[in-house]
Design a protein around this motif. Structure first.
Motif, mmCIF file in Angstrom:
data_model
loop_
_atom_site.group_PDB
_atom_site.id
_atom_site.type_symbol
_atom_site.label_atom_id
_atom_site.label_comp_id
_atom_site.label_asym_id
_atom_site.label_seq_id
_atom_site.Cartn_x
_atom_site.Cartn_y
_atom_site.Cartn_z
ATOM 1 N N GLY A 24 -34.881 12.506 12.547
ATOM 2 C CA GLY A 24 -36.153 12.978 11.712
ATOM 3 C C GLY A 24 -35.895 12.815 10.560
ATOM 4 O O GLY A 24 -35.239 11.518 10.094
ATOM 5 N N TYR A 25 -36.710 13.160 9.636
ATOM 6 C CA TYR A 25 -36.725 12.836 8.127
ATOM 7 C C TYR A 25 -35.047 12.767 7.670
ATOM 8 O O TYR A 25 -34.944 11.967 6.856
ATOM 9 C CB TYR A 25 -37.475 13.711 7.434
ATOM 10 N N LEU A 26 -34.598 13.982 7.672
ATOM 11 C CA LEU A 26 -33.161 14.030 7.112
ATOM 12 C C LEU A 26 -32.075 13.096 7.930
ATOM 13 O O LEU A 26 -31.245 12.272 7.266
ATOM 14 C CB LEU A 26 -32.527 15.525 7.466
ATOM 15 N N GLY A 27 -32.181 12.764 9.106
ATOM 16 C CA GLY A 27 -31.329 11.989 9.811
ATOM 17 C C GLY A 27 -31.300 10.525 9.744
ATOM 18 O O GLY A 27 -30.478 9.979 9.429
ATOM 19 N N VAL A 28 -32.686 9.893 9.539
ATOM 20 C CA VAL A 28 -32.980 8.676 9.259
ATOM 21 C C VAL A 28 -32.307 8.244 8.000
ATOM 22 O O VAL A 28 -31.745 7.205 7.453
ATOM 23 C CB VAL A 28 -34.117 8.181 9.492
ATOM 24 N N VAL B 238 -37.069 8.174 23.115
ATOM 25 C CA VAL B 238 -36.700 6.800 23.144
ATOM 26 C C VAL B 238 -37.736 5.866 22.429
ATOM 27 O O VAL B 238 -37.279 4.873 21.938
ATOM 28 C CB VAL B 238 -36.618 6.270 24.581
ATOM 29 N N ASP B 239 -39.096 6.214 22.198
ATOM 30 C CA ASP B 239 -39.832 5.362 21.335
ATOM 31 C C ASP B 239 -39.417 5.521 19.994
ATOM 32 O O ASP B 239 -39.746 4.582 19.388
ATOM 33 C CB ASP B 239 -41.284 6.392 21.717
ATOM 34 N N LYS B 240 -38.954 6.596 19.516
ATOM 35 C CA LYS B 240 -38.582 6.636 18.007
ATOM 36 C C LYS B 240 -37.677 5.747 17.873
ATOM 37 O O LYS B 240 -37.285 4.944 16.720
ATOM 38 C CB LYS B 240 -38.123 8.016 17.749
ATOM 39 N N PRO C 254 -40.666 5.883 11.346
ATOM 40 C CA PRO C 254 -41.975 6.517 11.684
ATOM 41 C C PRO C 254 -42.591 7.682 10.744
ATOM 42 O O PRO C 254 -43.266 8.407 11.285
ATOM 43 C CB PRO C 254 -41.425 7.069 13.082
ATOM 44 N N PHE C 255 -41.943 7.559 9.717
ATOM 45 C CA PHE C 255 -42.632 8.366 8.423
ATOM 46 C C PHE C 255 -42.577 7.754 7.172
ATOM 47 O O PHE C 255 -41.910 6.731 7.054
ATOM 48 C CB PHE C 255 -42.060 9.819 8.506
ATOM 49 N N PHE C 256 -43.395 8.308 6.330
ATOM 50 C CA PHE C 256 -43.220 7.983 4.958
ATOM 51 C C PHE C 256 -42.208 8.419 4.070
ATOM 52 O O PHE C 256 -42.140 9.444 3.485
ATOM 53 C CB PHE C 256 -44.653 7.750 4.111
ATOM 54 N N PRO D 132 -40.522 6.693 0.139
ATOM 55 C CA PRO D 132 -40.446 5.567 -0.616
ATOM 56 C C PRO D 132 -39.197 4.844 -0.572
ATOM 57 O O PRO D 132 -38.215 5.383 -0.480
ATOM 58 C CB PRO D 132 -40.615 6.205 -1.988
ATOM 59 N N GLY D 133 -39.253 3.552 -0.199
ATOM 60 C CA GLY D 133 -37.791 2.632 0.035
ATOM 61 C C GLY D 133 -37.130 2.806 1.053
ATOM 62 O O GLY D 133 -36.292 2.023 1.409
ATOM 63 N N LEU D 134 -37.401 3.878 1.970
ATOM 64 C CA LEU D 134 -36.671 3.975 3.222
ATOM 65 C C LEU D 134 -37.011 2.864 4.250
ATOM 66 O O LEU D 134 -35.940 2.505 4.902
ATOM 67 C CB LEU D 134 -36.825 5.223 3.719
ATOM 68 N N ASP D 135 -38.084 2.453 4.448
ATOM 69 C CA ASP D 135 -38.287 1.535 5.257
ATOM 70 C C ASP D 135 -37.746 0.198 5.138
ATOM 71 O O ASP D 135 -36.831 -0.408 6.113
ATOM 72 C CB ASP D 135 -40.122 0.988 5.368
ATOM 73 N N ALA D 136 -37.694 -0.303 3.674
ATOM 74 C CA ALA D 136 -36.855 -1.285 3.414
ATOM 75 C C ALA D 136 -35.600 -1.264 3.448
ATOM 76 O O ALA D 136 -34.935 -2.140 4.039
ATOM 77 C CB ALA D 136 -37.527 -1.797 1.833
#
Length: 445
Positions: free
Chosen positions: A9-13, A33-35, A45-47, A49-53
């Motif tokens: 989730g938010y914390l784990g990623v 498995v989709d996640k 799979p959530f917003f 800032p900077g985490l996607d990159a």
């Protein structure tokens, strides 16, 4: 060090990506498995800032990988971080810790060599000791498996910074001591500690309480200034100027003294309720009765926003409302217990025609309130509006040009639910401005 983070989730990623960025080999684990497929492609799979990159970069480097297999994680890692959710139980104040129990029940029997588990999830005090005892029963390695608690203190919108440059690191261990866990924690966070971050070692119960007490204090501070805003409105005072004056007192500080629509999200509301519930179980319920009023003040702000909208427009039936903001705070797409989305839904239920725009939270909003109308921009949301409500303090909304917006609305009425606008600028542009606890001479035309 080889690290597995359980729960994406938010914390784990965030924790997984940040640990990979400081030199560890990290495996993120989730039963969805989709996640996992999304994360393997470097897509969060959530917003945040900077985490996607950051995630994409760590995946590409090979330092971060993802799996749905606990067996694979058990073979891979020497240290494990538990980062699953602890939502509020349906129909109760208490926290639902079933996901954490599931992690221990699943992973425990696979731990046949020395390992350290660090809990990061926010849990009722006493949970860690219970899990530690259960882990000793389940793990083939028995006493060579340690459980410690390492609470998180992340702010959505600033999660990477708060992970890599935290105000403090707290690690709680069993009272008889767990030197192995402390040694491992110091190794994992060595680069963070090198910058001078305070490292606090305590017992399990205290480490659990540090997080929940911090959230209870922040919630209290927010509700306090919102209660003062109600007094300011009755007395003709200005809560923003009052908060500025209070903030100069070093015992108080200015942070979290922003009157407005109140707090929401996946942490503060459910955490203070779970804290009250746990205190009651421990026989200390009288100690936290004040949190009931903190919660009540916070929830009352939402009803007051609807009432003020009705007062300004005379009625809600058929009134066109442009709502700016759906996320519970800026720089996030999180709509869990969002005051903004709650107000939008209440307005619609009472007969208003509501059009919502948020820079990041539109998809999540549609899942919760599919019957609301959603617009592609702030201007589109406000087109033909009888009143504009600013409910999330995105920078995009702070920077709106009131003269340009005036050209598309039916009536120049703005209700600033976050006291985030330059109110004089809007008044000078011909708008009827209303904030929370603002001086009447500034708030009405």
């Amino acid at each position: 060090m080889r690290i597995a983070v359980l729960g994406m989730g938010y914390l784990g990623v965030t924790h997984a990506a940040c640990m990979a960025s400081i030199g560890h080999e990290v495996m993120g684990v989730d039963v969805d498995v989709d996640k996992i497929s999304q994360l393997r492609a470097g897509h969060v799979p959530f917003f945040e800032p900077g985490l996607d990159a950051l995630t994409a970069r760590m995946v590409q480097s090979g330092d971060l990988r993802f799996t749905a297999s606990y067996e694979e994680a058990a073979r891979f890692a020497d240290a494990f971080f538990i980062a699953v959710g602890t939502p509020q139980k349906r129909g109760e104040f208490a926290a639902d810790v079933s996901a954490i129990d599931s992690v221990i029940e699943t992973l425990g029997p696979m731990l046949d060599r020395p390992a350290v588990l660090f809990g990061k999830s926010t849990v009722p005090v006493g949970t860690a000791e219970r899990l530690r005892s259960r882990l000793k029963e389940l793990a083939p390695a028995g006493p060579d498996v340690e459980l410690a608690w390492n609470p998180e203190f992340l702010r959505e919108g600033h999660a990477i910074h708060d992970t890599l440059e935290p105000d403090r690191l707290v690690v709680g261990t069993a009272q008889q001591g767990a030197p192995g866990a402390i040694t491992v924690a110091r190794e994992i966070y060595s680069s963070v500690l090198a910058s001078g971050t305070p490292f606090i070692v305590t017992d399990l119960a205290t480490s659990e309480l540090v997080k929940i007490a911090a959230n209870a204090f922040l919630a209290t501070k927010i509700s306090f200034i919102n209660a003062i805003a109600e007094v300011c409105e009755a007395a003709g005072a200005d809560v923003v100027e009052l908060a500025d004056a209070l903030g100069h007192d070093r015992r108080i500080g200015r942070a979290f003294l922003n009157a407005g629509l109140g707090f929401g999200g996946g942490c503060l509301p459910k955490d203070i309720r779970a804290f009250m519930a746990r205190a009651g179980e421990l026989g200390a319920d009288q100690a936290l009765t004040f949190l009931r009023e903190v919660d009540a003040i916070n929830m009352r702000r939402r009803t007051q926003m609807v009432d003020i909208t009705r007062q300004l427009c005379g009625t809600l039936l058929g009134v066109r409302v442009g709502v700016l903001g759906a996320a519970f705070k800026p720089d996030s797409d999180d709509v869990r217990d969002s005051p903004a989305l709650n107000v939008a839904g209440q307005l619609q239920l009472q007969g208003a025609a509501v059009s919502v725009y948020d820079p990041k939270a539109m998809d999540n909003s549609r899942k919760i309130f599919p019957t609301l109308s959603y617009a592609s921009s702030a201007m589109a949301a406000c087109a033909g509006a009888d009143i504009v409500l600013v409910l999330t303090e995105w920078e995009e909304f702070r920077e709106l040009n009131p003269r340009e917006l005036a050209a598309v609305v039916s009536h120049r009425r703005v209700l600033d639910g976050r006291n985030c606008l330059d109110h004089q600028r809007w008044i000078d542009a011909g708008w009827q401005y209303r904030g929370f606890g603002r001086r009447p001479s500034s708030a009405a035309m």
